[in-house]
Design a protein around this motif. Structure first.
Motif, mmCIF file in Angstrom:
data_model
loop_
_atom_site.group_PDB
_atom_site.id
_atom_site.type_symbol
_atom_site.label_atom_id
_atom_site.label_comp_id
_atom_site.label_asym_id
_atom_site.label_seq_id
_atom_site.Cartn_x
_atom_site.Cartn_y
_atom_site.Cartn_z
ATOM 1 N N ALA A 146 0.830 -1.199 0.000
ATOM 2 C CA ALA A 146 0.000 0.000 0.000
ATOM 3 C C ALA A 146 0.868 1.255 0.000
ATOM 4 C CB ALA A 146 -0.928 -0.003 1.216
ATOM 5 N N ILE A 147 1.955 1.235 0.773
ATOM 6 C CA ILE A 147 2.859 2.393 0.809
ATOM 7 C C ILE A 147 3.404 2.674 -0.582
ATOM 8 C CG2 ILE A 147 5.101 3.222 1.610
ATOM 9 C CD1 ILE A 147 4.658 1.940 4.221
ATOM 10 N N ILE A 148 3.834 1.583 -1.242
ATOM 11 C CA ILE A 148 4.418 1.754 -2.575
ATOM 12 C C ILE A 148 3.386 2.337 -3.534
ATOM 13 C CG2 ILE A 148 5.423 0.520 -4.534
ATOM 14 C CD1 ILE A 148 6.675 -1.422 -2.537
ATOM 15 N N VAL A 149 2.151 1.795 -3.477
ATOM 16 C CA VAL A 149 1.111 2.266 -4.394
ATOM 17 C C VAL A 149 0.782 3.732 -4.123
ATOM 18 C CG1 VAL A 149 -1.301 1.995 -5.068
ATOM 19 C CG2 VAL A 149 0.145 -0.027 -4.739
ATOM 20 N N VAL A 150 0.543 4.067 -2.851
ATOM 21 C CA VAL A 150 0.209 5.455 -2.517
ATOM 22 C C VAL A 150 1.330 6.383 -2.963
ATOM 23 C CG1 VAL A 150 -0.125 7.069 -0.605
ATOM 24 C CG2 VAL A 150 -1.289 4.870 -0.587
ATOM 25 N N GLY A 151 2.556 5.967 -2.688
ATOM 26 C CA GLY A 151 3.703 6.797 -3.053
ATOM 27 C C GLY A 151 3.779 7.032 -4.549
ATOM 28 N N LEU A 152 3.557 5.965 -5.308
ATOM 29 C CA LEU A 152 3.627 6.114 -6.766
ATOM 30 C C LEU A 152 2.523 7.031 -7.271
ATOM 31 C CD1 LEU A 152 4.581 2.501 -7.917
ATOM 32 C CD2 LEU A 152 6.007 4.545 -7.908
ATOM 33 N N VAL A 153 1.312 6.878 -6.682
ATOM 34 C CA VAL A 153 0.204 7.739 -7.097
ATOM 35 C C VAL A 153 0.526 9.192 -6.791
ATOM 36 C CG1 VAL A 153 -2.196 8.355 -6.570
ATOM 37 C CG2 VAL A 153 -1.552 5.954 -6.901
ATOM 38 N N VAL A 154 1.060 9.445 -5.575
ATOM 39 C CA VAL A 154 1.399 10.825 -5.210
ATOM 40 C C VAL A 154 2.484 11.369 -6.124
ATOM 41 C CG1 VAL A 154 2.405 12.274 -3.408
ATOM 42 C CG2 VAL A 154 0.676 10.584 -2.825
ATOM 43 N N ALA A 155 3.476 10.515 -6.433
ATOM 44 C CA ALA A 155 4.549 10.960 -7.328
ATOM 45 C C ALA A 155 3.975 11.355 -8.678
ATOM 46 C CB ALA A 155 5.584 9.848 -7.488
ATOM 47 N N LEU A 208 3.446 9.624 8.487
ATOM 48 C CA LEU A 208 2.336 8.814 8.983
ATOM 49 C C LEU A 208 2.317 7.433 8.334
ATOM 50 C CD1 LEU A 208 -0.541 8.568 7.101
ATOM 51 C CD2 LEU A 208 -0.422 11.022 7.420
ATOM 52 N N MET A 209 2.856 7.344 7.098
ATOM 53 C CA MET A 209 2.909 6.012 6.490
ATOM 54 C C MET A 209 4.028 5.178 7.111
ATOM 55 S SD MET A 209 1.714 6.094 2.579
ATOM 56 C CE MET A 209 3.163 6.775 1.843
ATOM 57 N N ALA A 210 5.088 5.858 7.562
ATOM 58 C CA ALA A 210 6.184 5.116 8.186
ATOM 59 C C ALA A 210 5.825 4.709 9.615
ATOM 60 C CB ALA A 210 7.458 5.957 8.194
ATOM 61 N N ALA A 211 4.882 5.455 10.230
ATOM 62 C CA ALA A 211 4.583 5.267 11.652
ATOM 63 C C ALA A 211 4.243 3.823 12.043
ATOM 64 C CB ALA A 211 3.476 6.223 12.078
ATOM 65 N N PRO A 212 3.386 3.112 11.281
ATOM 66 C CA PRO A 212 3.073 1.739 11.711
ATOM 67 C C PRO A 212 4.266 0.788 11.620
ATOM 68 C CG PRO A 212 1.419 2.554 10.191
ATOM 69 C CD PRO A 212 2.551 3.504 10.140
#
Lengths: 307, 322
Positions: A146-155, A208-212
């Motif tokens: 999920a982190i990777i996907v969100v990051g790519l979308v934001v990029a 916040l994505m790194a927090a968990p």
């Protein structure tokens, strides 16, 4: 060589790279456009993690907590820009280093007072705590995907924003010639505040994505801040594309090096020594890479055009 | 005869430092002796940074690394002297030249690569090298890795300079501080210093009149590293402890803050900056555990309003007095 482990570590590296990119994108925009060395960017990342943890606790929902943390971070960023940093744009880099170093101390202490000295955990919701089978028999945590996907979308969104919208055009105009853009009627001050706010939101998102995965604690921003600086210097200051390439590169080197360098060293060194030297050497690898790139290409890999 | 404010404050602070040991002895407060000792050692390091940062405009963000190198020379020497019984490894007259050699060699290599870059890239590349050395320290499993190394014996300078006696150690450091100040004054006023200061204002013009600026800057960078290495030897002996943390980038940040706070490119500025940083930390942390919440915004205010630092403020005061 364990190929499945290598695949996993590459994905972990990609995920670290994505987080680094979110942090570095804001940093490189602020640096490239406002010419501001912002050491406190890591603090904004930390505040994002704390905000999300608090809001998630209030609402009992990870997603709501994350969604509330972002506007809170935007407000914080605007506040910091207006109160502390606005007067420092035209100053020497050293004044900026001094002021933003002061901000780091302030935010660390603030976090210690408000949230206490002990680290906090941000629990994941059940639907993200599962794993996905990448290949048959190779599970991988869904959250990291999920982190990777969100990051790519934001990029992708960031790229579209900067190169295909009116706001992006103004940002680029402000970057290449602030006086000229101002003379043509652009409210430079407002633009800078917005860019700083955008950078803060990106940093908070990374936090916040790194927090968990990590523990939310004071000082969590400092370690990753330096990595983010390495990323923007390698990528070329002001270049979002450069930041992306460099972030993924650094993420991969750091993670894969950490996983395999110890094994490699074990061929030459005693077990215990290799165990300690491995991670230290993989951390060094990043700085060696940076020094080498700067020695050969002092402007970074993708220096922005027109300057 | 009227004495300028700056001179009066400078002389006053040296006298104040000189009378610290009898006062702390009379008050039975050895803690403050140790505090002022640390202040002076950090001042020596800050003066060495000011040589390149203040006079030469080379913003080195990895300067604490040389301090770490000097400290590790002492730490490793003492470690083997105690563990393996090799007595001569604890000799201070060996530590100092070794520390100078090691830290100036490191500075020579780092400088040779870094000085090719400009501006922010210079800041970042020195930061990278500093972090590299930090991770070398973290990777030194034999010498305690992350946890560092406790010093079970201080550098042995013979009977006359027995630094196990804190008062003697104090006066040794004070003498070294004065020597560093005097050396800096002479160096900055010399032809060499003229080139370094010239490079700050216009490097291209210097190159045009046939001066090999790169070599001059590299020599200055190396000398600064060597002095900072000596400060590291002293600091290791002062704290009886060596750890990679001494080389962390935030320590380099502290040194930069001392220089900027005190006044870049002034002789006594780094001393004032070190004094303010050490004393403010001590007294604010006595008032509240959360002293950084006051100190942080204070730094922001200094950056925004007090350009030129403390030495600059003194000069402004002098001008107003007319």
């Amino acid at each position: 060589m364990d190929w499945i482990l290598l695949l996993e570590q590459c994905l972990n590296g990609l995920q670290l790279g994505i987080l680094l990119f979110l942090l570095a994108a804001g940093l490189t925009l602020v640096f490239g456009i406002m010419d501001l060395v912002n050491l406190a960017h890591g603090s904004l990342y930390m505040m994002g993690a704390y905000f999300a943890t608090t809001f998630a606790g209030w609402t009992d929902s990870f997603l709501l907590g994350a969604l509330l943390a972002l506007p809170a971070a935007l407000l914080l960023g605007i506040l910091v820009e207006v109160v502390a940093l606005r007067t420092l744009y035209s100053r020497d880099h050293l004044d900026q280093v001094l002021a933003t170093f002061g901000l780091i101390l302030f935010f660390n202490e603030l976090a210690r007072i408000v949230w206490g000295p002990a680290g906090l955990d941000l629990p994941l919701p059940a639907f993200l705590e599962t794993s996905v089978e990448l290949l048959p028999g190779v599970p991988y945590p869904a959250y990291r995907i999920a982190i990777i996907v969100v990051g790519l979308v934001v990029a992708g969104g960031l790229y579209a924003l900067v190169s295909h919208t009116r706001v992006g055009m103004l940002i680029r105009a402000g970057a290449s010639n602030r006086e000229m853009a101002g003379a043509l009627g652009v409210d430079i001050q407002l633009l800078y505040t917005l860019v700083f706010g955008l950078g803060t939101v990106l940093a908070a998102l990374a936090g916040l994505m790194a927090a968990p995965i990590l523990t939310v604690q004071t000082g969590m921003g400092e370690t990753i801040l330096i990595l983010a600086f390495v990323v923007i210097v390698i990528g070329g200051i002001g270049s979002i594309r450069g930041a992306f390439v460099a972030a993924v590169l650094i993420g991969l080197i750091d993670t894969v090096g950490r996983a395999f360098l110890a094994d490699l060293l074990r061929l030459f060194l005693a077990n215990q020594t290799a165990e300690t030297a491995g991670p230290a050497m993989s951390s060094m690898l990043i700085y060696i890479l940076m020094a080498a790139i700067l020695a050969i290409r002092p402007q970074g890999l993708f220096p922005p055009r027109g300057r | 005869m009227r004495i300028p404010v700056g001179t009066a404050v400078a002389a006053g602070s040296i006298v104040a430092l000189a009378i610290v040991p009898p006062i702390t002895e009379a008050l039975r407060e050895p803690f403050y002796l140790g505090l002022c000792l640390r202040l002076m050692i950090l001042a020596i390091a800050a003066i060495s940074l000011n040589l390149i940062l203040g006079f030469g405009n080379m913003v080195s963000f990895g300067h604490a690394a040389y301090m770490g190198i000097g400290a590790y020379v002492v730490g490793i020497g003492a470690f083997h002297a105690v563990e393996d019984g090799i007595d001569w490894l604890a000799n201070g007259f060996l530590h100092v030249p070794l520390a100078i050699a090691a830290s100036s060699l490191a500075a020579l290599v780092i400088g040779a690569i870094s000085i090719r870059t400009r501006g922010v890239y210079f800041i970042m590349i020195t930061l990278a090298f500093g972090q590299m050395l930090y991770f070398v320290g973290v990777g030194l499993e034999v010498y305690g890795a992350d946890d560092g190394l406790s010093l079970y014996m201080r550098s042995d300078f013979g009977d006359v300079l027995d630094i196990n006696d804190n008062t003697r150690f104090y006066y040794l450091v004070l003498a070294l501080l004065l020597a560093t100040l005097y050396g800096t004054k002479r160096l900055v006023a010399s032809r060499f210093g003229l080139v370094i200061r010239g490079a700050r204002s216009n490097e291209r013009r210097l190159a045009a009149i046939g001066i090999p600026v790169y070599r001059y800057k590299l020599v200055a960078f190396t000398v600064a590293g060597a002095i900072c290495g000596v400060a590291g030897v002293l600091l290791a002996n002062r704290t009886d402890f060596v750890s990679p943390d001494m080389m962390h980038w935030t320590r380099s940040g502290d040194l930069i803050i001392m220089v900027v706070l005190g006044g870049m490119g002034t002789l006594f500025g780094p001393l004032y900056g070190a004094a303010v940083l050490v004393l403010v930390e001590e007294f604010l942390s006595g008032v509240t555990e959360h002293w950084q919440i006051v100190f942080g915004p204070l730094l922001v205010l200094v950056a925004v309003y007090a350009r030129g630092g403390i030495a600059g403020a003194l000069r402004a005061l002098e001008r107003r007095r007319g």
